[in-house]
Design a protein around this motif. Sequence first.
Motif, PDB file in Angstrom:
ATOM      1  N   CYS A 176     -28.154  -4.567  -5.866  1.00  0.00           N
ATOM      2  CA  CYS A 176     -28.921  -5.526  -5.064  1.00  0.00           C
ATOM      3  C   CYS A 176     -27.981  -6.360  -4.197  1.00  0.00           C
ATOM      4  O   CYS A 176     -28.223  -6.562  -3.001  1.00  0.00           O
ATOM      5  CB  CYS A 176     -29.739  -6.442  -5.970  1.00  0.00           C
ATOM      6  N   ARG A 177     -26.930  -6.852  -4.805  1.00  0.00           N
ATOM      7  CA  ARG A 177     -25.943  -7.647  -4.066  1.00  0.00           C
ATOM      8  C   ARG A 177     -25.317  -6.828  -2.946  1.00  0.00           C
ATOM      9  O   ARG A 177     -25.209  -7.294  -1.804  1.00  0.00           O
ATOM     10  CB  ARG A 177     -24.868  -8.137  -5.037  1.00  0.00           C
ATOM     11  N   GLU A 178     -24.915  -5.598  -3.254  1.00  0.00           N
ATOM     12  CA  GLU A 178     -24.232  -4.761  -2.269  1.00  0.00           C
ATOM     13  C   GLU A 178     -25.140  -4.425  -1.092  1.00  0.00           C
ATOM     14  O   GLU A 178     -24.712  -4.471   0.072  1.00  0.00           O
ATOM     15  CB  GLU A 178     -23.737  -3.486  -2.947  1.00  0.00           C
ATOM     16  N   LEU A 179     -26.398  -4.084  -1.370  1.00  0.00           N
ATOM     17  CA  LEU A 179     -27.296  -3.724  -0.282  1.00  0.00           C
ATOM     18  C   LEU A 179     -27.639  -4.942   0.569  1.00  0.00           C
ATOM     19  O   LEU A 179     -27.745  -4.839   1.799  1.00  0.00           O
ATOM     20  CB  LEU A 179     -28.578  -3.089  -0.826  1.00  0.00           C
ATOM     21  N   ALA A 180     -27.794  -6.102  -0.054  1.00  0.00           N
ATOM     22  CA  ALA A 180     -28.091  -7.316   0.707  1.00  0.00           C
ATOM     23  C   ALA A 180     -26.950  -7.648   1.663  1.00  0.00           C
ATOM     24  O   ALA A 180     -27.183  -8.018   2.824  1.00  0.00           O
ATOM     25  CB  ALA A 180     -28.349  -8.480  -0.243  1.00  0.00           C
ATOM     26  N   LEU A 181     -25.715  -7.519   1.200  1.00  0.00           N
ATOM     27  CA  LEU A 181     -24.567  -7.798   2.063  1.00  0.00           C
ATOM     28  C   LEU A 181     -24.458  -6.762   3.180  1.00  0.00           C
ATOM     29  O   LEU A 181     -24.104  -7.097   4.321  1.00  0.00           O
ATOM     30  CB  LEU A 181     -23.284  -7.829   1.234  1.00  0.00           C
ATOM     31  N   LEU A 182     -24.773  -5.517   2.864  1.00  0.00           N
ATOM     32  CA  LEU A 182     -24.745  -4.475   3.891  1.00  0.00           C
ATOM     33  C   LEU A 182     -25.829  -4.730   4.938  1.00  0.00           C
ATOM     34  O   LEU A 182     -25.586  -4.600   6.147  1.00  0.00           O
ATOM     35  CB  LEU A 182     -24.942  -3.104   3.247  1.00  0.00           C
ATOM     36  N   ALA A 183     -27.014  -5.109   4.486  1.00  0.00           N
ATOM     37  CA  ALA A 183     -28.108  -5.401   5.420  1.00  0.00           C
ATOM     38  C   ALA A 183     -27.778  -6.605   6.288  1.00  0.00           C
ATOM     39  O   ALA A 183     -28.085  -6.630   7.486  1.00  0.00           O
ATOM     40  CB  ALA A 183     -29.403  -5.646   4.643  1.00  0.00           C
ATOM     41  N   LEU A 184     -27.154  -7.612   5.702  1.00  0.00           N
ATOM     42  CA  LEU A 184     -26.728  -8.781   6.467  1.00  0.00           C
ATOM     43  C   LEU A 184     -25.829  -8.365   7.625  1.00  0.00           C
ATOM     44  O   LEU A 184     -26.005  -8.808   8.764  1.00  0.00           O
ATOM     45  CB  LEU A 184     -25.985  -9.751   5.546  1.00  0.00           C
ATOM     46  N   ALA A 185     -24.873  -7.498   7.346  1.00  0.00           N
ATOM     47  CA  ALA A 185     -23.886  -7.112   8.353  1.00  0.00           C
ATOM     48  C   ALA A 185     -24.413  -6.091   9.348  1.00  0.00           C
ATOM     49  O   ALA A 185     -23.978  -6.070  10.505  1.00  0.00           O
ATOM     50  CB  ALA A 185     -22.637  -6.561   7.656  1.00  0.00           C
ATOM     51  N   GLU A 186     -25.357  -5.245   8.923  1.00  0.00           N
ATOM     52  CA  GLU A 186     -25.674  -4.069   9.732  1.00  0.00           C
ATOM     53  C   GLU A 186     -27.103  -3.960  10.247  1.00  0.00           C
ATOM     54  O   GLU A 186     -27.347  -3.191  11.175  1.00  0.00           O
ATOM     55  CB  GLU A 186     -25.361  -2.804   8.922  1.00  0.00           C
ATOM     56  N   CYS A 187     -28.052  -4.677   9.680  1.00  0.00           N
ATOM     57  CA  CYS A 187     -29.455  -4.449  10.051  1.00  0.00           C
ATOM     58  C   CYS A 187     -29.692  -4.647  11.547  1.00  0.00           C
ATOM     59  O   CYS A 187     -30.322  -3.808  12.202  1.00  0.00           O
ATOM     60  CB  CYS A 187     -30.371  -5.360   9.237  1.00  0.00           C
ATOM     61  N   GLU A 188     -29.192  -5.725  12.101  1.00  0.00           N
ATOM     62  CA  GLU A 188     -29.431  -5.979  13.520  1.00  0.00           C
ATOM     63  C   GLU A 188     -28.692  -4.969  14.398  1.00  0.00           C
ATOM     64  O   GLU A 188     -29.155  -4.632  15.490  1.00  0.00           O
ATOM     65  CB  GLU A 188     -29.040  -7.414  13.861  1.00  0.00           C
ATOM     66  N   ARG A 189     -27.565  -4.478  13.931  1.00  0.00           N
ATOM     67  CA  ARG A 189     -26.852  -3.440  14.673  1.00  0.00           C
ATOM     68  C   ARG A 189     -27.652  -2.144  14.680  1.00  0.00           C
ATOM     69  O   ARG A 189     -27.701  -1.432  15.688  1.00  0.00           O
ATOM     70  CB  ARG A 189     -25.471  -3.218  14.060  1.00  0.00           C
TER      71      ARG A 189
END
Length: 289
Positions: A176-189
């Motif tokens: 959960c932590r890892e995916l949230a951090l990945l989404a933070l960095a990459e979702c808008e990209r």
Amino acid sequence: MTSDVPPTDFGQTHPGLGLLRMASLLAEAQTDEPDVDALVLMSRQVDAGVLKGAAPDEVWAELRRGIMGAAPSRMIATLRACGALAIVLPEVAALFGVPQMSEGQSDVDLGPHLMNGLDEAAAVAAPLSVRFALLVMNVGKSDSPREHLPAHYRHIERGTPRIKGIAARFDVPPECRELALLALAECERVHRVSKMRAGPVAAMLERLGAFDAPDRFGRLMTVCACDFRAHDGRAGQVYPKAALLELARSACDGVKAGDDPDATQTARAEAIARAFRSVRWSDETVDGN
């Protein structure tokens, strides 16, 4: 999905957990929404400090139950209405009333947008990690400088420690932590990715784990799709950027990873360019905050 939800147990030892249980059951559509009198009573309990001293793991059990329900927005709305959201998830509560740019004619409020995204995740039976990412990935936007709104410059830098703090506070599963951090960095990209430039697409796929962590990549695509569908008028729609990236990923199936990472990425970019029917590709990365 049932493995992500704790068993029903009404014998909570802390009085504040009863309030949280009521809200989480709303998300499971097991109870009617509280009326005005019930919300007033819940608000008085919160003001009296009923949630003080509640063990974080027990609070998380109720939050998890709610976000894994069929209508997570019902829990979030109820907790916010009685003031409990600001106690248990102040980082999320702070998003309500904060505007963000939208492709439509008007900006969106990040609070309702978050709730819409969670409901979209429920509609596709998304796992806990996807729903947690949708819950917290925008927490760095709550205090963006007012003069820059509805843009949110440097929200990734603000959001990273907050997501880590929430994950540590509730001891959420590592995925959960890892995916949230990945989404933070990459979702808008991901939302901005274009088929006009195959090189950045190849670099993005590698960065997102499309080749060596396909399950994580798939969960991120679900996060992005639910975030896309959270906008007004898009509920249930096909997310075009997921289809674009899947086309690009499939185009790379015939490219074997070699000892030279640069050569591998170049070969993938060329394969993607052919799939996109374009020869315009470069080594630039898809960027943005």
